[in-house]
Every structure is written in C-alpha cells, then in structure tokens.
Design a protein around this motif. Structure first.
Motif, mmCIF file in Angstrom:
data_model
loop_
_atom_site.group_PDB
_atom_site.id
_atom_site.type_symbol
_atom_site.label_atom_id
_atom_site.label_comp_id
_atom_site.label_asym_id
_atom_site.label_seq_id
_atom_site.Cartn_x
_atom_site.Cartn_y
_atom_site.Cartn_z
ATOM 1 N N VAL A 1 -7.419 4.184 -4.777
ATOM 2 C CA VAL A 1 -8.531 3.409 -4.203
ATOM 3 C C VAL A 1 -8.660 2.059 -4.897
ATOM 4 O O VAL A 1 -8.883 1.024 -4.254
ATOM 5 N N LEU A 2 -8.488 2.041 -6.221
ATOM 6 C CA LEU A 2 -8.553 0.778 -6.961
ATOM 7 C C LEU A 2 -7.434 -0.164 -6.525
ATOM 8 O O LEU A 2 -7.665 -1.367 -6.317
ATOM 9 N N ALA A 3 -6.203 0.378 -6.380
ATOM 10 C CA ALA A 3 -5.085 -0.447 -5.932
ATOM 11 C C ALA A 3 -5.314 -0.953 -4.509
ATOM 12 O O ALA A 3 -4.981 -2.105 -4.185
ATOM 13 N N PHE A 4 -5.884 -0.109 -3.669
ATOM 14 C CA PHE A 4 -6.225 -0.522 -2.302
ATOM 15 C C PHE A 4 -7.188 -1.712 -2.324
ATOM 16 O O PHE A 4 -7.012 -2.695 -1.597
ATOM 17 N N GLY A 5 -8.192 -1.631 -3.171
ATOM 18 C CA GLY A 5 -9.147 -2.728 -3.271
ATOM 19 C C GLY A 5 -8.490 -4.017 -3.737
ATOM 20 O O GLY A 5 -8.816 -5.115 -3.244
ATOM 21 N N VAL A 6 -7.540 -3.933 -4.672
ATOM 22 C CA VAL A 6 -6.853 -5.129 -5.165
ATOM 23 C C VAL A 6 -5.990 -5.746 -4.072
ATOM 24 O O VAL A 6 -5.945 -6.969 -3.893
ATOM 25 N N VAL A 7 -5.281 -4.886 -3.306
ATOM 26 C CA VAL A 7 -4.383 -5.393 -2.257
ATOM 27 C C VAL A 7 -5.164 -6.132 -1.180
ATOM 28 O O VAL A 7 -4.758 -7.216 -0.726
ATOM 29 N N VAL A 8 -6.308 -5.561 -0.743
ATOM 30 C CA VAL A 8 -7.043 -6.172 0.374
ATOM 31 C C VAL A 8 -7.958 -7.305 -0.079
ATOM 32 O O VAL A 8 -8.613 -7.935 0.763
ATOM 33 N N THR A 9 -8.003 -7.578 -1.382
ATOM 34 C CA THR A 9 -8.799 -8.718 -1.866
ATOM 35 C C THR A 9 -7.882 -9.763 -2.485
ATOM 36 O O THR A 9 -7.606 -10.798 -1.878
ATOM 37 N N VAL A 10 -7.394 -9.464 -3.679
ATOM 38 C CA VAL A 10 -6.503 -10.409 -4.361
ATOM 39 C C VAL A 10 -5.217 -10.619 -3.566
ATOM 40 O O VAL A 10 -4.765 -11.753 -3.372
ATOM 41 N N GLY A 11 -4.617 -9.502 -3.112
ATOM 42 C CA GLY A 11 -3.375 -9.607 -2.356
ATOM 43 C C GLY A 11 -3.544 -10.413 -1.083
ATOM 44 O O GLY A 11 -2.692 -11.250 -0.736
ATOM 45 N N MET B 1 0.820 -1.211 0.000
ATOM 46 C CA MET B 1 0.000 0.000 0.000
ATOM 47 C C MET B 1 0.854 1.262 0.000
ATOM 48 O O MET B 1 0.408 2.308 -0.470
ATOM 49 N N CYS B 2 2.066 1.188 0.526
ATOM 50 C CA CYS B 2 2.953 2.361 0.475
ATOM 51 C C CYS B 2 3.174 2.790 -0.970
ATOM 52 O O CYS B 2 3.171 3.984 -1.291
ATOM 53 N N SER B 3 3.395 1.816 -1.861
ATOM 54 C CA SER B 3 3.627 2.141 -3.269
ATOM 55 C C SER B 3 2.352 2.573 -3.979
ATOM 56 O O SER B 3 2.411 3.269 -4.998
ATOM 57 N N ALA B 4 1.195 2.135 -3.480
ATOM 58 C CA ALA B 4 -0.073 2.430 -4.151
ATOM 59 C C ALA B 4 -0.624 3.808 -3.812
ATOM 60 O O ALA B 4 -1.639 4.221 -4.377
ATOM 61 N N ALA B 5 0.013 4.552 -2.895
ATOM 62 C CA ALA B 5 -0.452 5.900 -2.549
ATOM 63 C C ALA B 5 0.067 6.878 -3.599
ATOM 64 O O ALA B 5 1.265 7.176 -3.642
ATOM 65 N N MET B 6 -0.800 7.368 -4.476
ATOM 66 C CA MET B 6 -0.351 8.192 -5.611
ATOM 67 C C MET B 6 -1.390 9.248 -5.978
ATOM 68 O O MET B 6 -1.566 9.564 -7.156
ATOM 69 N N GLY B 7 -2.051 9.807 -4.979
ATOM 70 C CA GLY B 7 -3.122 10.748 -5.242
ATOM 71 C C GLY B 7 -2.685 12.176 -5.471
ATOM 72 O O GLY B 7 -3.488 12.999 -5.921
ATOM 73 N N LEU B 8 -1.418 12.516 -5.176
ATOM 74 C CA LEU B 8 -0.936 13.889 -5.327
ATOM 75 C C LEU B 8 0.346 13.905 -6.157
ATOM 76 O O LEU B 8 1.050 12.888 -6.245
ATOM 77 N N PRO B 9 0.706 15.053 -6.731
ATOM 78 C CA PRO B 9 1.978 15.126 -7.466
ATOM 79 C C PRO B 9 3.197 14.849 -6.593
ATOM 80 O O PRO B 9 4.235 14.427 -7.100
ATOM 81 N N THR B 10 3.065 15.069 -5.294
ATOM 82 C CA THR B 10 4.188 14.858 -4.380
ATOM 83 C C THR B 10 4.155 13.490 -3.710
ATOM 84 O O THR B 10 4.942 13.243 -2.800
ATOM 85 N N SER B 11 3.284 12.606 -4.172
ATOM 86 C CA SER B 11 3.125 11.320 -3.495
ATOM 87 C C SER B 11 4.221 10.321 -3.827
ATOM 88 O O SER B 11 4.270 9.257 -3.225
ATOM 89 N N GLY B 12 5.059 10.606 -4.790
ATOM 90 C CA GLY B 12 6.131 9.688 -5.143
ATOM 91 C C GLY B 12 6.993 10.265 -6.241
ATOM 92 O O GLY B 12 6.622 11.240 -6.917
#
Length: 844
Positions: free
Chosen positions: A825-835, A781-792
């Motif tokens: 949010v989509l990546a979060f859903g994948v991590v807590v289901t498929v992951g 989830m650390c890598s999946a946080a990408m909501g802002l220009p400064t997020s990564g």
C-alpha cells in the motif's frame, strides 16, 4: 561445489572416517565466533573501552589449534598405516612377477609347442603363438627376447608363492631412494612370448594363464589404491588450508600461514618426499604392468591403468551418489503421506530405481478393471479439465462480431487461467500460444481490410513476434548478471557497502535493503536476495533464536528486492514487457529518472514500518560484515568496464538511435565481450533463465495476437466508455490498484503479460492519450505487489530461510500479511503520487 560436499563426494568410502572432519571444524569456527561476539557484548555492557580487546577474552587460536592437531594426528596415523600395507603389497607383487617370469622361462622357446595354436589378446595379456614359428611374437609384432633356463619349481610351487602373504617392509631409512636405483635387471622385465590359455587343455599352461590374469588384477588394484592414497593426502591438505582460511576470515586472525608451515607441511603424509616416493611406486606398478600386459609399452600401460582408475572412481562415486539420492528420496517420501485409497499400487518400470516409480490406481468399468495413472485423480487434473471445458465453451459461444475475436478471447481466457493456476509450467503455457494462434487462425493482416491470414502466413507472423529486440535486451541483461555474479563482483560491491554500515541495527537494516535494491537492478530481483542472504549469514548465526532483528532483516531484503525489480529495465521480466508496450520505448535515463526516486522513497517508508512493527534494535548485538579485501583482477576490471560501457550506451540509446537502432542491438555487446573471451562459457549460457525468456516471448506473441485480431481494440473501446469523463490520474489509480490486487495472487510477470497490452490500448484511445504513462505506472505496480509469500521470487526465497541452530523458519505467512500488505500500500501511494509527477515531468 562446496568443499564440504567435495570431500564427501571424492572420499574413498572405506576411508571416510579418516578424512579431515571439515564440517565439524566449520561448526567449531561458528561456535568460537559466537563466543567472541557474546564476550564483546558483555564487555560493551560493562566497560565500552574493553570492546576493542574482546579478542583477548577468548583464546580461540588455542581451541582451534587443538582441534586441528587432533585431525592432523588422525590423518597422519592412517596414512602411515595404509602406506605400509600398500608398499608391502607392492614389494610382494614385484617378487611374484619375477617368480612368474622365471617359471615361464622354459616356454620362451616355442619349439616344444610346434603346431599348437594359442589364443591371446593384448588388452588382457594374451599373445599369439604361430604354428611352426621359431620365435615368439607379441600381438603388435614385437619380437620377444629369450629367457634364461627353466623355472625353479613346478606349477604348484609357483601357485603357492602367488597366494603367499606379503613380505616385511624394509627398515632401511634410505629405501625411498634405493628401490629405484636397483639394477635394471631387477626392474625391467624381458619381453617374451606370453603364455595363453591352451586350447588343448594343457593343465600346466592353464595354471600359468590363470596366474598371469591374477597378477594383472593385483597390479590394477594396487595402482588404484596408490592413486587413492595420493588423492587422500592432497584432499586433506586442501581441507586444512580451507578450514584455516575460513577461521582467519571469520575471526579476523592470521593462523593459516604459521600453522601450515609449522604443522601441516612437516607432517609425513604431506611432505614432498613422501608424495614423490608414492609416485615412484606407482611408476613401478606401471612398468611392471607394461612388461606383463602391453609388451613393454609404458605409455599404453599408463593409459590402460588410468582407464581402470577412471572406471573404478565412476562406479564408486555413482554408488555414493545413488545412496545420497536414495536417502533424500526416502526422506521426501516420508512427508508425502498416503496416496489415494488402499487400492493404490506402486509399480516400478526398471527394478528398484525410485526414479522410475509410477503410481497407479485400479478403476472399475463396465468392461472390467483397468489401471490408470494416479495423477488423473489429483486436483491439478481436475483444474486442467475445468479450464479445458471453459475453453471449449468459449470457442462455441459468439461473444464478439468476428470469429477471430471470439477465438482470441477464448485463447486469452484459457492461457490466463493456466498462468494464474500454474497447473502446468508457465513457459509451457507460453509455448501453447503460437500453436493456438495458428490453429484457430486468430491473426489478421496489418493492412486494411485486415483479412484473416492463412496458416502459413500466420505462422511467420506470430513467430516473428516472439523474437524482438526486447528479448535480446533480456539476454544482454542475463549476460551482465552472470558475469557480475560468477566473478564475485556483485558480492564485492555489496560487502564493500555493508562493511561500512556499522553495528547499529537500524543502520544495518536500511543499508542491507538498499544493497538488495541496487543488486536487483543489475543481477535481477531473483538472484539479488539469494546473494544478500548469503552475505548476512555470519550476522544471522550470531543472533539469538527468534530475534526480531533477524526477521526484520530477512523480510526487509525481500521487500527491497521486490522494489528493486522496478529500478531498471532489466531488473525484472515485467519491465521488459512494459518496454514492448511503450511506443516509443523510453531511454534508460528516463526510466531511472522515474524509478530511482520511487524506489528510494518506498524503501525508506518500508524501513520505518519494519522499525515500528519489529523494534529490531532491542537486545541486538551485530557482527559487522567484512568487505572482500582481494584486489581487482584484470578479468574483473574488464567485466566492470564492459558493464559500465553497456549501461552508458543503454542510457543514451535514444541519442544513439541512428547508430545502433535499438537497445536490443546494444545488448549484443556484453554477450560477445563475455562469451567471446571465455569469461562466460556455454554452460553459463545454458544456465540462463530460458523459462523466463520463453515466458516473455509467449507474452509478446499473445499481445501481438490480441492486437491483430481486433480484440484489444474492442476491449479497449469498452473500457474507454467506462472511464470516459475520468481524468488521466483517476485511470492510473484504478489500473494500479487492479494490478496490485492481481499481482499479489499471481506472478508479477503473468500480471504484466495479461494487463499491460490492455492498459496501453486504453491509454492510446483516451481523449488525452498517455499510453506510456499508464503502462509505466502499471509496470511499477507489478513489482510493488508483495503481500503474500508467493507474490514474487524474493518473498519465496525469504520464507524458505531457516535458522541453522533450531531448523525453524525465520518468517511465516503472518509476517508477510502484516508487513507485506502495508508495504504494498505504501509503494502504491508513492507510485501514484511521486511516480505520477515524475512521469508528467519526463513527458510520458
């Protein structure tokens, strides 16, 4: 260095307008490319069968040939003119030196000057005359030959000849070869006792001395000018080769070879005979300098003249570099705006060098006025001061039962605030951790009764935590990434895949996203977007301004690079932190089993989101990416083999634990294989992201300190009470959601440094312990946080991309909020289901 920068940096400043206009030729190539693409688009719209013949619609060869011909004519004309001037000066200098030799012949016999002491120096042409000697001797002890009879004229006549203009250049077409075939007496000057400045003030001797110095300076100046003319020829020939290579590559032509053979090579300034003749005249000057200055030592003369050339070039380039930097600094200063108030004073420490500018402010106190640095009034200083006050207060407040836990909590809050605000560089904050751990006596002994360690024992304890096999794994990953990038293997692989993507916008978009994800696995999610953005430049410059496809493509690469940061243990620093907090650490095979499906599904969902929101296929004509066609070299094959062997060993690390012990030991293989063979150099080693390594090492020491002090156990106990009765899945969702929010606003690595140790302890303290599952999910989830220009790093790279035609950025903050937040949010859903399901299957 790019050739456009190289030619600017190496050009003689006074000749700058006569060099090949390489940048203009590049612009012309891009313009022709765009015309071809537009012509092809029109052909497709009217008759698809004509699309294969679009190269015939625009005669790009004729247009580019005309531009090259104009450049060639300009360069050849300037070269002939400059060569004529310099060779006239060479002939005149040789003639003046011969006259000088004749005018000083009567002083070859030192008898008229017996008892007179003359000072000399070999480097400046001075030589010694000993009192009472019969034969003049040079400084290094060589006897000088006697000269002929006296001079033809007096000192004034010789001086007039020295100041006279140059003679006419010979019209003999065989002059190139005939000059050096002259009699040795015309070219080889007889060594004699050189005249020096007279201490007795003899006017005639002083004139002779001045003439000698003048001749030496003229020789140096001519040597430098001739070498610069030779460099002018070589640099322009390289420019033609580079421009034609780029033209052939971008427009899929074969113009380079015929144009070089038929136009460039026969040109006068590029002929081998011309360069050879130039070298002959350079040798003439060197030989003359040797007989005039170094006592006939030709090698010593070459050494001195090259030293003068080097000093001239260094001074000249330093001046050009200063000017370039000065212009850039002025441009930056123009956007800074006024500083604080009208009382701000700009002081310079050393003259007018902008780099030594210090900004100060006059401050009134009861004791009078004092001058303080302006940064004391900046917002960063107030933030830093506030954090310092919070730290001091926490040190005094007893929140926990033991002093080491209180001190550790104060330090944890202190460094977390520094990391979150980035008021000082992140790695500097990491360096503070071992300092505070020892100073505050935070760590305890591992054995019961866990006594508080003294400072010396605490120092050894905390520094041992900063260098672990995980740090070695990070270094090994850097070595692999450096080799793949330096030798173009990563780019070769990327273009190979992208060249097969076709021209359908949706296919090109998803292919670029998967390439960015794959590149992030091996060269990190910092370098991967930079590589991908460089590959798609031909595609971007042929799209119209504000094209939705441009925006979707750049944003898609950035988001896919973020997702790729979870794909392998070396893809991002947060994965390294996760491995350190997982006991036992999973093998690479287990990591891939979980991360690859999560990455693939997340990218496909984000791709659909970008297609819906951007509609990139509308009115879009795409230039296909061209694969690198050069065959693999032996070095590239070696790098690929070492990389594949290393990755295979990492994947099988658990099975080979009895051989290697840990993945960090395997990481030594690429380091030795690449640096030991010279494939990577010490400069490459120095260019490693050492700030990331220090940051990771500081985070590991922080986790060790929090665990040793007992604070982690206490915090985990409180959280355990809060989550008691909740299922493992609920705890995973809560932690993943918390990290998603935090990592969106602060660095992904910092979020992992602060939270993963707590997640690990909470997972270990649960009734049904699954610490590795929680840590793995939180790391993804650390890598999946990408909501802002400064997020990564990928987001920051993407928002800086500009349209070369308009100078405007492709993306703005609204693009990241409107697409980046839903993607997270989509990546979060994948991590807590498929992951989650894959982690349970893998036995986490």
């Amino acid at each position: 260095m790019k050739f456009s920068h190289s030619i600017q940096f190496n050009a003689v400043p006074d000749w700058s307008s006569y060099y090949i206009a390489y940048s203009n030729l590049k612009k012309l190539i891009y313009t022709l490319e765009k015309k071809v693409v537009q012509s092809g688009a029109k052909a497709n719209a009217t008759d698809p069968e004509r699309s294969a013949l679009l190269s015939d619609n625009v005669d790009t060869d004729a247009v580019f040939r005309r531009a090259l011909d104009a450049e060639l004519e300009k360069i050849t004309g300037f070269y002939e003119k400059k060569e004529d001037e310099l060779l006239k000066e060479v002939q005149q200098l040789l003639k003046d030196v011969e006259e000088y030799e004749m005018s000083t012949a009567e002083f070859a016999d030192p008898n008229p000057y017996k008892g007179r002491q003359l000072r000399s120096s070999a480097s400046s042409g001075f030589e010694r005359w000993g009192a009472g000697t019969d034969v003049g001797r040079t400084e290094d002890g060589d006897d000088s030959d006697d000269d002929d009879d006296g001079p033809d004229g007096g000192a004034d006549g010789a001086n007039d000849r020295l100041l006279r203009g140059g003679s006419q250049r010979s019209a003999n077409p065989n002059m190139h070869a005939s000059v050096l075939s002259e009699a040795p007496s015309d070219m080889t000057f007889r060594r004699r006792a050189s005249l020096a400045y007279s201490e007795d003030g003899d006017p005639y001797m002083n004139v002779i001395y001045d003439k000698r110095i003048t001749l030496k300076k003229r020789a140096i100046s001519l040597f430098v000018a001739l070498r610069e003319l030779k460099s002018y020829s070589q640099l322009n020939r390289t420019g033609f080769s580079k421009a034609l290579k780029k033209y052939d590559k971008i427009l899929q032509r074969n113009l380079k070879v015929p144009y070089i053979e038929n136009k460039v090579a026969p040109a006068y300034c590029f002929q081998e005979s011309t360069i050879k003749y130039l070298d002959e005249n350079i040798n003439k000057i060197t030989l003359m300098y040797a007989n005039l200055v170094t006592g006939g030592d030709f090698e010593e003369a070459k050494k001195e003249l090259r030293l003068h050339l080097r000093e001239h070039v260094v001074w000249e380039r330093n001046t050009v570099w200063r000017d370039m930097i000065g212009i850039e600094r002025k441009a930056n200063a123009a956007h800074m705006g006024p500083l604080v108030g009208s009382s701000v004073e700009k002081r310079r420490l050393h003259g007018d060098d902008p780099s030594t500018t210090v900004y100060t402010k006059q401050l009134w106190t009861p004791m009078g006025h004092c001058t303080v640095p302006i940064w004391l009034f900046s917002s960063s200083f107030f933030i830093l001061a506030t954090i310092g006050i919070v730290f001091s207060v926490l040190l005094k407040v007893n929140i926990f039962d033991t002093p080491e836990q209180n001190n550790c909590f104060a330090m944890l809050v202190f460094v977390s605030l520094l990391w979150a605000t980035e008021v000082i560089p992140l790695f500097v904050t990491s360096l503070l951790i071992p300092f505070l751990v020892v100073l505050l006596r935070i760590v305890r002994a591992d054995e019961k009764p866990h006594e508080r360690l003294e400072t010396k024992a605490a120092t050894k304890y905390i520094f041992s935590a900063m260098w672990t096999p995980v740090i070695m794994l990070l270094l090994g990953g850097f070595a692999v990434a450096a080799a793949l990038s330096k030798y173009g293997i990563a780019k070769r692989m990327a273009t190979f895949v992208l060249s097969r993507a076709g021209t359908r916008p949706r296919t090109v978009l998803v292919t670029n996203m998967f390439v960015a994800m794959f590149a992030s696995m091996w060269i990190s999610n910092v370098a991967a977007p930079v590589l991908c953005f460089s590959i798609i430049q031909p595609l971007l410059r042929n799209l119209p301004a504000n094209s939705p496809f441009s925006q979707a493509l750049i944003l898609g690469i950035a988001l896919a690079s973020n997702i790729g940061g979870m794909a392998s243990p070396i893809a991002s620093p947060q994965n390294i932190i996760a491995l350190e907090n997982m006991h036992p650490a999973p093998s690479w095979g287990a990591w891939f089993f979980i991360s690859i499906p999560v990455c693939i599904i997340s990218i496909l969902l984000i791709w659909v989101l970008l297609l819906i929101t951007f509609n990139p296929g509308k009115n879009t004509t795409i230039v296909p990416i061209r694969a690198v066609k050069d065959p693999f070299s032996a070095v590239e094959i070696y790098i690929t083999a070492v990389t594949l062997v290393t990755i295979a060993l990492w994947c099988a690390s658990h099975s080979l634990e009895h051989v290697f012990g840990d993945m960090g030991v395997i990481a030594i293989i690429p380091l030795v294989a690449f640096f030991g063979t010279g494939i990577l150099t010490k400069e490459d080693f120095n260019n490693f992201l050492w700030t990331i390594i220090i940051l990771a090492a500081g985070g590991l020491s922080l986790g060790k300190a929090v665990n040793s002090s007992g604070l982690l156990h206490t915090i985990a106990g409180h959280i355990k009470v809060m989550v008691e009765g909740h299922s493992l899945y609920t705890v995973l969702v809560v932690f993943c959601l918390m990290i998603l929010v935090i990592a969106t606003f602060i660095s992904h690595t910092v979020a992992a440094l602060i939270i993963l140790p707590i997640v690990m302890r909470v997972g270990a303290a649960m009734e049904e312990p699954h610490p590795n599952l929680l840590v793995m999910g939180a790391a993804l989830m650390c890598s999946a946080a990408m909501g802002l220009p400064t997020s990564g790093f990928p987001n920051m790279t993407a928002i800086m991309m500009e349209d070369q035609q308009t100078g405007e950025r492709y993306l703005s903050v609204k693009h990241f909020i409107s697409r980046g937040v839903p993607s997270s949010v989509l990546a979060f859903g994948v991590v807590v289901t498929v992951g989650y399901g894959l982690m349970k299957v893998a036995g986490f």
